[in-house]
Design an enzyme around this catalytic site. Structure first.
Site, mmCIF file in Angstrom:
data_model
loop_
_atom_site.group_PDB
_atom_site.id
_atom_site.type_symbol
_atom_site.label_atom_id
_atom_site.label_comp_id
_atom_site.label_asym_id
_atom_site.label_seq_id
_atom_site.Cartn_x
_atom_site.Cartn_y
_atom_site.Cartn_z
ATOM 1 N N PHE A 106 3.423 -1.050 2.836
ATOM 2 C CA PHE A 106 4.532 -0.100 2.857
ATOM 3 C C PHE A 106 4.355 1.015 3.873
ATOM 4 C CE2 PHE A 106 1.690 2.319 0.119
ATOM 5 C CZ PHE A 106 2.030 3.642 0.321
ATOM 6 N N LYS A 107 3.137 1.264 4.311
ATOM 7 C CA LYS A 107 2.890 2.388 5.208
ATOM 8 C C LYS A 107 3.266 2.092 6.654
ATOM 9 C CE LYS A 107 -0.580 4.139 2.060
ATOM 10 N NZ LYS A 107 -1.968 4.477 1.783
ATOM 11 N N ASP A 108 3.689 0.860 6.939
ATOM 12 C CA ASP A 108 4.067 0.497 8.304
ATOM 13 C C ASP A 108 5.196 1.372 8.838
ATOM 14 O OD1 ASP A 108 2.248 -1.567 8.866
ATOM 15 O OD2 ASP A 108 3.449 -3.036 7.798
ATOM 16 N N THR A 142 -3.437 2.547 4.652
ATOM 17 C CA THR A 142 -3.082 3.570 5.636
ATOM 18 C C THR A 142 -3.746 3.288 6.974
ATOM 19 O OG1 THR A 142 -2.792 5.273 3.955
ATOM 20 C CG2 THR A 142 -3.184 6.029 6.183
#
Length: 435
Positions: A106-108, A142
Protein backbone atom coordinates in the site's frame (compact mmCIF):
# COMPACT_ATOMS: atom_id res chain seq x y z
CA UNK A 1 -1.42 26.19 2.81
CA UNK A 2 0.65 26.54 5.95
CA UNK A 3 1.75 23.63 8.13
CA UNK A 4 2.25 23.72 11.89
CA UNK A 5 4.03 21.33 14.25
CA UNK A 6 2.17 18.94 16.53
CA UNK A 7 4.53 20.10 19.31
CA UNK A 8 3.47 23.72 18.78
CA UNK A 9 6.93 25.25 19.19
CA UNK A 10 8.15 25.56 15.58
CA UNK A 11 7.40 28.31 13.06
CA UNK A 12 4.77 27.70 10.40
CA UNK A 13 6.06 26.13 7.19
CA UNK A 14 4.87 26.08 3.61
CA UNK A 15 4.44 22.76 1.82
CA UNK A 16 7.91 22.87 0.28
CA UNK A 17 9.59 23.24 3.66
CA UNK A 18 7.35 20.58 5.23
CA UNK A 19 8.25 18.11 2.48
CA UNK A 20 11.94 18.92 2.21
CA UNK A 21 12.53 19.07 5.98
CA UNK A 22 10.19 16.22 6.92
CA UNK A 23 10.24 16.97 10.64
CA UNK A 24 9.66 20.34 12.31
CA UNK A 25 12.42 22.06 14.29
CA UNK A 26 10.79 21.08 17.60
CA UNK A 27 10.70 17.39 16.56
CA UNK A 28 6.97 17.61 15.96
CA UNK A 29 5.11 16.36 12.88
CA UNK A 30 3.73 18.81 10.36
CA UNK A 31 -0.04 19.25 10.15
CA UNK A 32 -1.97 21.31 7.58
CA UNK A 33 -3.37 24.47 9.13
CA UNK A 34 -6.72 23.85 7.44
CA UNK A 35 -8.50 20.77 6.11
CA UNK A 36 -10.99 21.87 3.49
CA UNK A 37 -14.23 20.03 2.82
CA UNK A 38 -14.71 18.71 -0.70
CA UNK A 39 -17.91 19.89 -2.43
CA UNK A 40 -21.00 17.67 -2.29
CA UNK A 41 -21.01 17.50 -6.09
CA UNK A 42 -17.75 15.56 -5.92
CA UNK A 43 -19.33 12.88 -3.73
CA UNK A 44 -22.51 12.84 -5.83
CA UNK A 45 -20.51 11.83 -8.93
CA UNK A 46 -17.59 9.96 -7.36
CA UNK A 47 -18.82 6.47 -8.33
CA UNK A 48 -18.42 7.37 -12.02
CA UNK A 49 -14.90 8.79 -11.71
CA UNK A 50 -11.58 7.01 -12.34
CA UNK A 51 -9.08 6.44 -9.53
CA UNK A 52 -6.80 9.05 -11.10
CA UNK A 53 -9.52 11.69 -11.34
CA UNK A 54 -10.64 11.03 -7.76
CA UNK A 55 -7.06 11.32 -6.54
CA UNK A 56 -6.47 14.56 -8.45
CA UNK A 57 -9.49 16.20 -6.81
CA UNK A 58 -8.30 15.10 -3.37
CA UNK A 59 -4.71 16.18 -4.06
CA UNK A 60 -5.85 19.60 -5.28
CA UNK A 61 -7.72 20.03 -2.00
CA UNK A 62 -4.55 19.20 -0.04
CA UNK A 63 -1.80 20.66 -2.21
CA UNK A 64 -3.47 22.95 -4.76
CA UNK A 65 -2.25 26.16 -3.12
CA UNK A 66 1.39 25.10 -3.46
CA UNK A 67 1.65 23.13 -6.72
CA UNK A 68 0.43 24.40 -10.08
CA UNK A 69 -2.52 22.42 -11.53
CA UNK A 70 -0.61 20.94 -14.49
CA UNK A 71 2.31 19.92 -12.29
CA UNK A 72 0.01 18.35 -9.73
CA UNK A 73 -1.92 16.46 -12.38
CA UNK A 74 1.34 15.08 -13.81
CA UNK A 75 2.42 13.94 -10.34
CA UNK A 76 -0.92 12.25 -9.58
CA UNK A 77 -1.29 10.53 -12.94
CA UNK A 78 2.31 9.31 -12.89
CA UNK A 79 1.83 7.97 -9.37
CA UNK A 80 -1.38 6.05 -10.12
CA UNK A 81 -0.61 3.75 -13.03
CA UNK A 82 -2.63 0.96 -11.38
CA UNK A 83 -5.99 0.39 -9.71
CA UNK A 84 -6.83 -0.86 -6.20
CA UNK A 85 -10.03 -2.92 -6.43
CA UNK A 86 -12.41 -3.96 -3.70
CA UNK A 87 -13.03 -7.71 -3.55
CA UNK A 88 -15.95 -9.40 -1.81
CA UNK A 89 -14.72 -11.90 0.80
CA UNK A 90 -18.08 -12.75 2.37
CA UNK A 91 -21.47 -11.14 3.01
CA UNK A 92 -21.01 -7.47 3.97
CA UNK A 93 -17.22 -7.85 4.17
CA UNK A 94 -14.97 -6.61 1.37
CA UNK A 95 -11.25 -6.11 1.13
CA UNK A 96 -9.52 -3.13 -0.44
CA UNK A 97 -6.50 -4.63 -2.18
CA UNK A 98 -3.78 -2.04 -1.84
CA UNK A 99 -1.04 -4.23 -3.31
CA UNK A 100 -1.25 -3.57 -7.03
CA UNK A 101 1.60 -1.04 -7.22
CA UNK A 102 5.23 -1.69 -8.18
CA UNK A 103 6.25 -3.36 -4.89
CA UNK A 104 2.84 -4.92 -4.16
CA UNK A 105 2.26 -2.90 -0.99
CA UNK A 106 0.00 0.00 0.00
CA UNK A 107 2.90 2.39 0.52
CA UNK A 108 3.67 2.54 -3.21
CA UNK A 109 1.29 5.48 -3.74
CA UNK A 110 2.68 7.67 -0.97
CA UNK A 111 6.29 6.87 -1.85
CA UNK A 112 5.95 7.59 -5.55
CA UNK A 113 3.88 10.72 -4.96
CA UNK A 114 6.46 12.06 -2.53
CA UNK A 115 9.33 11.29 -4.92
CA UNK A 116 7.66 13.25 -7.70
CA UNK A 117 6.63 16.12 -5.41
CA UNK A 118 10.12 16.39 -3.92
CA UNK A 119 11.61 16.40 -7.42
CA UNK A 120 9.13 19.16 -8.37
CA UNK A 121 10.39 21.35 -5.52
CA UNK A 122 14.05 20.52 -6.22
CA UNK A 123 13.68 21.53 -9.86
CA UNK A 124 12.29 24.96 -8.99
CA UNK A 125 14.75 25.60 -6.15
CA UNK A 126 17.86 27.76 -6.34
CA UNK A 127 19.64 24.83 -4.63
CA UNK A 128 18.71 22.37 -7.36
CA UNK A 129 22.34 21.28 -7.62
CA UNK A 130 22.45 20.09 -4.00
CA UNK A 131 21.55 16.44 -3.37
CA UNK A 132 18.60 15.81 -1.08
CA UNK A 133 19.22 12.84 1.21
CA UNK A 134 16.13 10.86 2.19
CA UNK A 135 16.32 8.90 5.45
CA UNK A 136 13.64 6.26 5.92
CA UNK A 137 13.13 3.72 8.68
CA UNK A 138 11.24 0.58 7.77
CA UNK A 139 9.71 -2.42 9.49
CA UNK A 140 8.94 -3.97 6.10
CA UNK A 141 7.06 -2.41 3.21
CA UNK A 142 8.02 1.25 3.64
CA UNK A 143 11.62 0.55 2.65
CA UNK A 144 10.75 -1.28 -0.55
CA UNK A 145 8.09 1.24 -1.57
CA UNK A 146 10.32 4.25 -0.95
CA UNK A 147 13.40 2.68 -2.53
CA UNK A 148 11.51 1.80 -5.70
CA UNK A 149 9.56 5.05 -5.76
CA UNK A 150 12.78 7.09 -5.62
CA UNK A 151 15.01 4.76 -7.66
CA UNK A 152 16.88 6.72 -10.31
CA UNK A 153 15.29 10.07 -9.35
CA UNK A 154 17.93 12.71 -10.08
CA UNK A 155 19.15 14.84 -7.18
CA UNK A 156 17.94 12.45 -4.45
CA UNK A 157 19.78 9.75 -2.48
CA UNK A 158 17.85 7.37 -0.22
CA UNK A 159 19.12 5.64 2.93
CA UNK A 160 16.81 2.83 4.07
CA UNK A 161 17.28 1.81 7.73
CA UNK A 162 15.85 -1.59 8.63
CA UNK A 163 16.10 -3.93 11.65
CA UNK A 164 18.44 -6.84 11.02
CA UNK A 165 16.62 -10.17 10.70
CA UNK A 166 13.18 -8.65 11.27
CA UNK A 167 11.84 -8.12 7.76
CA UNK A 168 10.80 -10.86 5.36
CA UNK A 169 13.40 -12.09 2.83
CA UNK A 170 11.36 -10.77 -0.11
CA UNK A 171 10.87 -7.38 1.53
CA UNK A 172 14.61 -7.17 2.19
CA UNK A 173 15.42 -8.01 -1.44
CA UNK A 174 13.23 -5.16 -2.63
CA UNK A 175 15.48 -2.47 -1.17
CA UNK A 176 18.90 -4.13 -0.69
CA UNK A 177 19.44 -5.18 -4.32
CA UNK A 178 18.79 -1.90 -6.14
CA UNK A 179 22.06 0.04 -5.83
CA UNK A 180 22.21 3.33 -7.77
CA UNK A 181 20.86 6.06 -5.47
CA UNK A 182 19.56 3.61 -2.85
CA UNK A 183 21.65 2.58 0.21
CA UNK A 184 20.35 -0.04 2.66
CA UNK A 185 21.43 0.31 6.32
CA UNK A 186 21.05 -2.92 8.34
CA UNK A 187 20.57 -1.85 11.97
CA UNK A 188 21.28 -4.23 14.84
CA UNK A 189 18.03 -3.48 16.67
CA UNK A 190 14.27 -3.15 16.19
CA UNK A 191 12.20 -0.78 14.07
CA UNK A 192 11.91 1.76 16.90
CA UNK A 193 15.72 1.99 16.96
CA UNK A 194 15.74 2.72 13.22
CA UNK A 195 13.09 5.39 13.63
CA UNK A 196 15.01 6.94 16.54
CA UNK A 197 18.17 7.17 14.39
CA UNK A 198 16.24 8.97 11.65
CA UNK A 199 14.64 11.46 14.05
CA UNK A 200 17.96 12.12 15.81
CA UNK A 201 19.65 12.79 12.47
CA UNK A 202 17.09 15.47 11.64
CA UNK A 203 17.78 17.22 14.93
CA UNK A 204 21.58 17.12 14.65
CA UNK A 205 22.92 20.55 13.68
CA UNK A 206 26.28 19.29 12.40
CA UNK A 207 24.66 16.69 10.14
CA UNK A 208 22.19 19.18 8.73
CA UNK A 209 25.01 21.57 7.84
CA UNK A 210 26.84 18.72 6.14
CA UNK A 211 23.95 17.40 4.04
CA UNK A 212 20.36 18.21 3.12
CA UNK A 213 18.11 15.73 4.95
CA UNK A 214 14.47 14.73 4.71
CA UNK A 215 12.40 11.64 5.48
CA UNK A 216 10.06 9.45 3.46
CA UNK A 217 8.47 7.77 6.47
CA UNK A 218 4.85 8.58 7.15
CA UNK A 219 6.15 11.38 9.38
CA UNK A 220 6.44 13.31 6.07
CA UNK A 221 3.17 14.92 4.99
CA UNK A 222 3.86 14.08 1.35
CA UNK A 223 4.15 10.38 2.20
CA UNK A 224 1.08 9.80 4.30
CA UNK A 225 -1.48 12.27 2.90
CA UNK A 226 -1.69 10.68 -0.59
CA UNK A 227 -2.77 7.42 1.04
CA UNK A 228 -6.14 9.14 1.51
CA UNK A 229 -6.65 8.50 -2.22
CA UNK A 230 -7.30 4.84 -1.42
CA UNK A 231 -10.24 5.56 0.85
CA UNK A 232 -12.01 7.89 -1.54
CA UNK A 233 -11.58 5.28 -4.26
CA UNK A 234 -12.92 2.54 -1.97
CA UNK A 235 -15.98 4.66 -1.19
CA UNK A 236 -16.54 5.24 -4.91
CA UNK A 237 -16.37 1.52 -5.73
CA UNK A 238 -18.66 0.51 -2.85
CA UNK A 239 -21.09 3.31 -3.72
CA UNK A 240 -21.25 1.93 -7.26
CA UNK A 241 -22.57 -1.28 -5.67
CA UNK A 242 -25.16 0.67 -3.69
CA UNK A 243 -23.62 -0.31 -0.33
CA UNK A 244 -22.11 2.93 0.96
CA UNK A 245 -24.73 4.10 3.48
CA UNK A 246 -23.24 2.48 6.62
CA UNK A 247 -19.62 1.97 5.65
CA UNK A 248 -17.01 0.88 8.20
CA UNK A 249 -13.32 0.97 7.32
CA UNK A 250 -10.82 -1.29 9.10
CA UNK A 251 -7.11 -0.53 8.75
CA UNK A 252 -4.24 -2.78 9.96
CA UNK A 253 -2.08 -0.26 11.81
CA UNK A 254 1.60 -0.02 12.78
CA UNK A 255 2.96 3.52 12.58
CA UNK A 256 -0.61 4.76 11.95
CA UNK A 257 0.13 6.73 8.78
CA UNK A 258 -2.43 4.79 6.73
CA UNK A 259 -5.38 5.20 9.08
CA UNK A 260 -4.29 8.79 9.71
CA UNK A 261 -4.68 9.49 5.97
CA UNK A 262 -8.14 7.90 6.09
CA UNK A 263 -9.09 10.15 9.01
CA UNK A 264 -7.94 13.21 7.09
CA UNK A 265 -10.19 12.03 4.27
CA UNK A 266 -13.05 11.80 6.75
CA UNK A 267 -12.39 15.39 7.82
CA UNK A 268 -12.63 16.36 4.12
CA UNK A 269 -16.15 14.96 4.04
CA UNK A 270 -15.59 11.32 3.11
CA UNK A 271 -18.76 9.62 4.42
CA UNK A 272 -17.32 6.69 6.34
CA UNK A 273 -19.40 5.91 9.44
CA UNK A 274 -16.55 4.77 11.68
CA UNK A 275 -13.08 3.22 11.70
CA UNK A 276 -11.39 0.20 13.27
CA UNK A 277 -7.64 0.20 13.93
CA UNK A 278 -6.41 -3.40 13.92
CA UNK A 279 -3.19 -4.09 15.83
CA UNK A 280 -1.00 -7.14 16.28
CA UNK A 281 0.41 -7.79 19.77
CA UNK A 282 1.82 -4.24 19.76
CA UNK A 283 -1.29 -2.88 21.43
CA UNK A 284 -0.31 0.66 22.43
CA UNK A 285 -3.15 2.37 20.57
CA UNK A 286 -5.68 -0.27 21.60
CA UNK A 287 -4.76 0.34 25.23
CA UNK A 288 -5.08 4.09 24.72
CA UNK A 289 -8.63 3.62 23.46
CA UNK A 290 -9.50 1.61 26.58
CA UNK A 291 -7.79 3.82 29.17
CA UNK A 292 -7.19 7.26 27.69
CA UNK A 293 -3.48 6.90 28.48
CA UNK A 294 -0.87 6.72 25.73
CA UNK A 295 2.00 4.61 27.02
CA UNK A 296 4.57 3.68 24.35
CA UNK A 297 6.81 0.69 24.98
CA UNK A 298 9.39 -1.45 23.22
CA UNK A 299 7.99 -3.16 20.16
CA UNK A 300 7.33 -6.90 20.09
CA UNK A 301 8.37 -9.01 17.11
CA UNK A 302 5.33 -10.70 15.50
CA UNK A 303 4.12 -12.49 12.38
CA UNK A 304 2.77 -9.17 11.11
CA UNK A 305 6.21 -7.54 11.19
CA UNK A 306 5.34 -4.33 9.33
CA UNK A 307 3.09 -3.43 12.29
CA UNK A 308 5.76 -4.07 14.94
CA UNK A 309 5.80 -0.50 16.28
CA UNK A 310 5.86 0.36 19.98
CA UNK A 311 5.62 4.15 19.66
CA UNK A 312 3.61 5.00 16.52
CA UNK A 313 4.64 8.43 15.25
CA UNK A 314 1.29 9.32 13.72
CA UNK A 315 -0.54 9.01 17.02
CA UNK A 316 0.57 12.62 17.53
CA UNK A 317 -1.32 13.65 14.41
CA UNK A 318 -4.48 11.77 15.38
CA UNK A 319 -4.31 13.23 18.89
CA UNK A 320 -3.86 16.69 17.44
CA UNK A 321 -6.55 16.28 14.77
CA UNK A 322 -9.21 15.65 17.41
CA UNK A 323 -8.15 18.32 19.85
CA UNK A 324 -6.41 15.87 22.22
CA UNK A 325 -9.83 14.46 23.07
CA UNK A 326 -9.95 10.79 23.99
CA UNK A 327 -13.73 10.96 23.78
CA UNK A 328 -13.71 12.20 20.17
CA UNK A 329 -11.08 9.68 19.11
CA UNK A 330 -12.71 6.68 20.77
CA UNK A 331 -16.17 7.62 19.48
CA UNK A 332 -14.93 7.43 15.85
CA UNK A 333 -12.24 4.74 16.12
CA UNK A 334 -12.43 1.38 17.84
CA UNK A 335 -9.51 -1.00 18.22
CA UNK A 336 -8.57 -4.65 18.19
CA UNK A 337 -5.37 -6.54 18.97
CA UNK A 338 -4.32 -10.08 18.02
CA UNK A 339 -1.42 -12.31 18.95
CA UNK A 340 0.41 -14.56 16.50
CA UNK A 341 -1.72 -17.63 17.19
CA UNK A 342 -4.90 -15.65 16.56
CA UNK A 343 -3.41 -14.38 13.30
CA UNK A 344 -2.60 -17.95 12.19
CA UNK A 345 -6.07 -19.12 13.18
CA UNK A 346 -7.69 -16.28 11.22
CA UNK A 347 -5.66 -16.95 8.08
CA UNK A 348 -6.57 -20.65 8.15
CA UNK A 349 -10.26 -20.05 8.80
CA UNK A 350 -10.62 -17.39 6.11
CA UNK A 351 -8.85 -19.56 3.54
CA UNK A 352 -10.91 -22.64 4.48
CA UNK A 353 -14.25 -20.83 4.42
CA UNK A 354 -13.81 -18.32 1.59
CA UNK A 355 -10.71 -19.34 -0.39
CA UNK A 356 -9.22 -15.87 0.13
CA UNK A 357 -5.52 -15.80 1.03
CA UNK A 358 -4.74 -13.24 3.73
CA UNK A 359 -1.29 -12.03 4.62
CA UNK A 360 -0.64 -11.68 8.40
CA UNK A 361 -1.40 -7.95 8.40
CA UNK A 362 -4.61 -8.28 6.43
CA UNK A 363 -5.62 -11.08 8.78
CA UNK A 364 -5.69 -8.59 11.67
CA UNK A 365 -7.94 -6.31 9.64
CA UNK A 366 -10.27 -9.09 8.50
CA UNK A 367 -10.73 -10.48 11.99
CA UNK A 368 -11.25 -7.07 13.59
CA UNK A 369 -13.91 -6.28 11.01
CA UNK A 370 -15.61 -9.66 11.28
CA UNK A 371 -15.78 -9.36 15.07
CA UNK A 372 -16.62 -5.65 15.14
CA UNK A 373 -19.18 -5.18 12.35
CA UNK A 374 -22.70 -4.28 13.51
CA UNK A 375 -26.01 -5.29 11.97
CA UNK A 376 -26.75 -3.29 8.83
CA UNK A 377 -23.14 -2.17 8.31
CA UNK A 378 -20.89 -2.96 5.36
CA UNK A 379 -17.18 -3.25 6.11
CA UNK A 380 -13.99 -2.91 4.11
CA UNK A 381 -10.64 -4.04 5.50
CA UNK A 382 -7.33 -3.13 3.92
CA UNK A 383 -5.18 -5.94 2.55
CA UNK A 384 -1.98 -3.95 2.65
CA UNK A 385 0.51 -6.25 0.91
CA UNK A 386 0.46 -9.22 -1.43
CA UNK A 387 0.63 -12.46 0.60
CA UNK A 388 3.59 -13.65 -1.50
CA UNK A 389 5.71 -11.00 0.21
CA UNK A 390 5.42 -13.24 3.28
CA UNK A 391 5.62 -16.50 1.38
CA UNK A 392 7.41 -18.55 4.05
CA UNK A 393 4.86 -17.59 6.70
CA UNK A 394 1.79 -17.95 4.46
CA UNK A 395 2.88 -21.29 3.00
CA UNK A 396 3.61 -22.71 6.45
CA UNK A 397 0.34 -21.50 7.99
CA UNK A 398 -1.96 -22.49 5.12
CA UNK A 399 -0.08 -25.54 3.85
CA UNK A 400 0.11 -24.17 0.32
CA UNK A 401 2.77 -23.09 -2.16
CA UNK A 402 1.76 -19.56 -3.05
CA UNK A 403 3.01 -18.36 -6.41
CA UNK A 404 5.48 -15.49 -6.36
CA UNK A 405 4.48 -12.75 -8.83
CA UNK A 406 7.05 -12.09 -11.51
CA UNK A 407 7.92 -8.60 -10.28
CA UNK A 408 8.75 -9.98 -6.80
CA UNK A 409 10.75 -12.88 -8.23
CA UNK A 410 12.90 -10.39 -10.17
CA UNK A 411 14.02 -8.69 -6.93
CA UNK A 412 15.13 -12.03 -5.48
CA UNK A 413 17.64 -12.51 -8.29
CA UNK A 414 19.61 -9.42 -7.27
CA UNK A 415 22.68 -9.28 -5.03
CA UNK A 416 22.23 -7.97 -1.48
CA UNK A 417 24.04 -4.71 -0.77
CA UNK A 418 23.76 -3.35 2.76
CA UNK A 419 25.77 -1.44 5.35
CA UNK A 420 25.83 -2.97 8.88
CA UNK A 421 25.08 -0.45 11.61
CA UNK A 422 24.71 -0.42 15.40
CA UNK A 423 21.72 1.33 16.99
CA UNK A 424 24.07 3.94 18.49
CA UNK A 425 23.40 7.33 16.90
CA UNK A 426 27.05 8.35 17.06
CA UNK A 427 27.94 5.48 14.70
CA UNK A 428 25.20 6.44 12.26
CA UNK A 429 26.19 10.10 12.41
CA UNK A 430 29.84 9.34 11.66
CA UNK A 431 28.78 7.21 8.69
CA UNK A 432 26.66 10.02 7.22
CA UNK A 433 29.37 12.62 7.79
CA UNK A 434 31.64 10.58 5.51
CA UNK A 435 29.11 10.58 2.66
Amino acid sequence: MKYYSTNGKAPLADLEKAVVKGLAEDRGLYMPENIYKLPQAFFDDIQDMSFQDIAYNVAANFFGDDVDPDGLQDIVYDTLSFDCPIVKVEDNIYTLELFHGPTLAFKDVGARFMARLLQYFINRSSEAHKTVNVLVATSGDTGSAVANGFLGVEGIHVYVLYPKGKVSPIQECQFTTLGKNITAIEVDGVFDDCQALVKSAFMDEELNKHMKLTSANSINVARFLPQAFYYFNAYARIKKLGLADNLVMCVPSGNFGNICAALFGHEMGLPIKRFIAANNANDIFYNYLQTGKYEPKASIQTLANAMDVGDPSNFARIYNLYGQSHERISSLISGATYNDEQIRETMRKCYSETGYILDPHGACGYRALKEGLHLGEVGIFCETAHPAKFKEKVDDILGIDIEIPERLAAFMKGKKQSVPMSKDFSDFKQYLLKQ
